[in-house]
Design a protein around this motif. Structure first.
Motif, PDB file in Angstrom:
ATOM      1  N   LEU A   1      31.284   0.951  22.708  1.00 49.34           N
ATOM      2  CA  LEU A   1      31.709   2.318  22.423  1.00 49.34           C
ATOM      3  C   LEU A   1      32.214   2.360  20.991  1.00 49.34           C
ATOM      4  N   ARG A   2      32.102   3.524  20.387  1.00 51.64           N
ATOM      5  CA  ARG A   2      32.659   3.740  19.057  1.00 51.64           C
ATOM      6  C   ARG A   2      33.637   4.902  19.127  1.00 51.64           C
ATOM      7  N   LEU A   3      34.885   4.596  18.897  1.00 47.15           N
ATOM      8  CA  LEU A   3      35.913   5.624  18.863  1.00 47.15           C
ATOM      9  C   LEU A   3      36.061   6.169  17.447  1.00 47.15           C
TER      10      LEU A   3
ATOM     11  N   MET B   1      33.750  -0.940  19.341  1.00 46.08           N
ATOM     12  CA  MET B   1      34.140  -1.874  20.390  1.00 46.08           C
ATOM     13  C   MET B   1      32.880  -2.416  21.069  1.00 46.08           C
ATOM     14  N   ASN B   2      32.680  -3.715  20.971  1.00 43.22           N
ATOM     15  CA  ASN B   2      31.521  -4.374  21.569  1.00 43.22           C
ATOM     16  C   ASN B   2      31.976  -5.361  22.640  1.00 43.22           C
ATOM     17  N   SER B   3      31.039  -5.778  23.467  1.00 42.36           N
ATOM     18  CA  SER B   3      31.323  -6.766  24.521  1.00 42.36           C
ATOM     19  C   SER B   3      32.541  -6.368  25.339  1.00 42.36           C
ATOM     20  N   LEU B   4      32.560  -5.132  25.763  1.00 43.53           N
ATOM     21  CA  LEU B   4      33.726  -4.610  26.466  1.00 43.53           C
ATOM     22  C   LEU B   4      33.908  -5.268  27.821  1.00 43.53           C
ATOM     23  N   LYS B   5      35.173  -5.405  28.203  1.00 37.86           N
ATOM     24  CA  LYS B   5      35.562  -6.042  29.452  1.00 37.86           C
ATOM     25  C   LYS B   5      36.390  -5.057  30.275  1.00 37.86           C
ATOM     26  N   PRO B   6      36.461  -5.260  31.575  1.00 34.48           N
ATOM     27  CA  PRO B   6      37.291  -4.355  32.396  1.00 34.48           C
ATOM     28  C   PRO B   6      38.741  -4.286  31.912  1.00 34.48           C
ATOM     29  N   GLU B   7      39.249  -5.384  31.382  1.00 37.25           N
ATOM     30  CA  GLU B   7      40.631  -5.383  30.890  1.00 37.25           C
ATOM     31  C   GLU B   7      40.815  -4.580  29.612  1.00 37.25           C
ATOM     32  N   ASP B   8      39.736  -4.085  29.030  1.00 38.04           N
ATOM     33  CA  ASP B   8      39.844  -3.186  27.882  1.00 38.04           C
ATOM     34  C   ASP B   8      40.077  -1.737  28.323  1.00 38.04           C
ATOM     35  N   THR B   9      40.037  -1.501  29.626  1.00 34.97           N
ATOM     36  CA  THR B   9      40.278  -0.156  30.143  1.00 34.97           C
ATOM     37  C   THR B   9      41.683   0.297  29.774  1.00 34.97           C
ATOM     38  N   ALA B  10      41.764   1.444  29.101  1.00 31.86           N
ATOM     39  CA  ALA B  10      43.051   1.939  28.614  1.00 31.86           C
ATOM     40  C   ALA B  10      42.840   3.284  27.950  1.00 31.86           C
ATOM     41  N   VAL B  11      43.948   3.936  27.649  1.00 31.07           N
ATOM     42  CA  VAL B  11      43.922   5.080  26.734  1.00 31.07           C
ATOM     43  C   VAL B  11      44.114   4.527  25.331  1.00 31.07           C
ATOM     44  N   TYR B  12      43.218   4.894  24.446  1.00 33.13           N
ATOM     45  CA  TYR B  12      43.260   4.404  23.071  1.00 33.13           C
ATOM     46  C   TYR B  12      43.801   5.501  22.160  1.00 33.13           C
ATOM     47  N   TYR B  13      44.770   5.112  21.337  1.00 35.53           N
ATOM     48  CA  TYR B  13      45.434   6.035  20.432  1.00 35.53           C
ATOM     49  C   TYR B  13      45.219   5.606  18.991  1.00 35.53           C
ATOM     50  N   CYS B  14      45.037   6.570  18.113  1.00 36.59           N
ATOM     51  CA  CYS B  14      45.101   6.243  16.697  1.00 36.59           C
ATOM     52  C   CYS B  14      46.428   6.741  16.145  1.00 36.59           C
TER      53      CYS B  14
END
Length: 122
Positions: A18-20, A83-96
């Motif tokens: 994904l690209r945020l 974000m590459n090679s994403l894992k389930p533990e990357d699940t989150a709300v992402y803030y800038c």
């Protein structure tokens, strides 16, 4: 003042990408260091990556090194998180966030976006 709006979150499978994006208002975007943080359910907010105003300094959290890449386009008032090679533990709300100095502490950032949800399915 700086207003920040994140986009690009969504649902992706393990191993996906994904690209945020985080677009800032105001004409002083290029003066700010920018950071990405994330908060998983039931956990505190944690540092992901940051970038200096000129792009020359880019610290990453250890668990993101080699998988995530932060960049910025000052002409577009936008900072990105690839974000590459994403894992389930990357699940989150992402803030800038925007601040005066590149830092790993969220206390160093004065301005925050509302966040974008990233969900990685197993």
């Amino acid at each position: 003042q700086v207003q920040l709006v994140e986009s690009g979150g969504g649902l992706v499978q393990t191993g996906g990408s994904l690209r945020l994006s985080c677009e800032a208002s105001g004409r002083t975007f290029s003066r700010y260091a920018m950071g990405w943080f994330r908060q998983a359910p039931g956990k505190g907010r944690e540092f992901v990556a940051a970038i200096s105003w000129g792009g020359g300094t880019k610290p990453y959290a250890d668990s993101m090194k080699g998988r995530f890449t932060i960049s910025r386009d000052n002409a577009k008032n936008t900072v990105y998180l690839q974000m590459n090679s994403l894992k389930p533990e990357d699940t989150a709300v992402y803030y800038c966030a925007a601040g005066n100095l590149v830092a790993v502490s969220e206390a160093s950032y004065a301005y925050w976006g509302q966040g974008t949800q990233v969900t990685v399915s197993s």
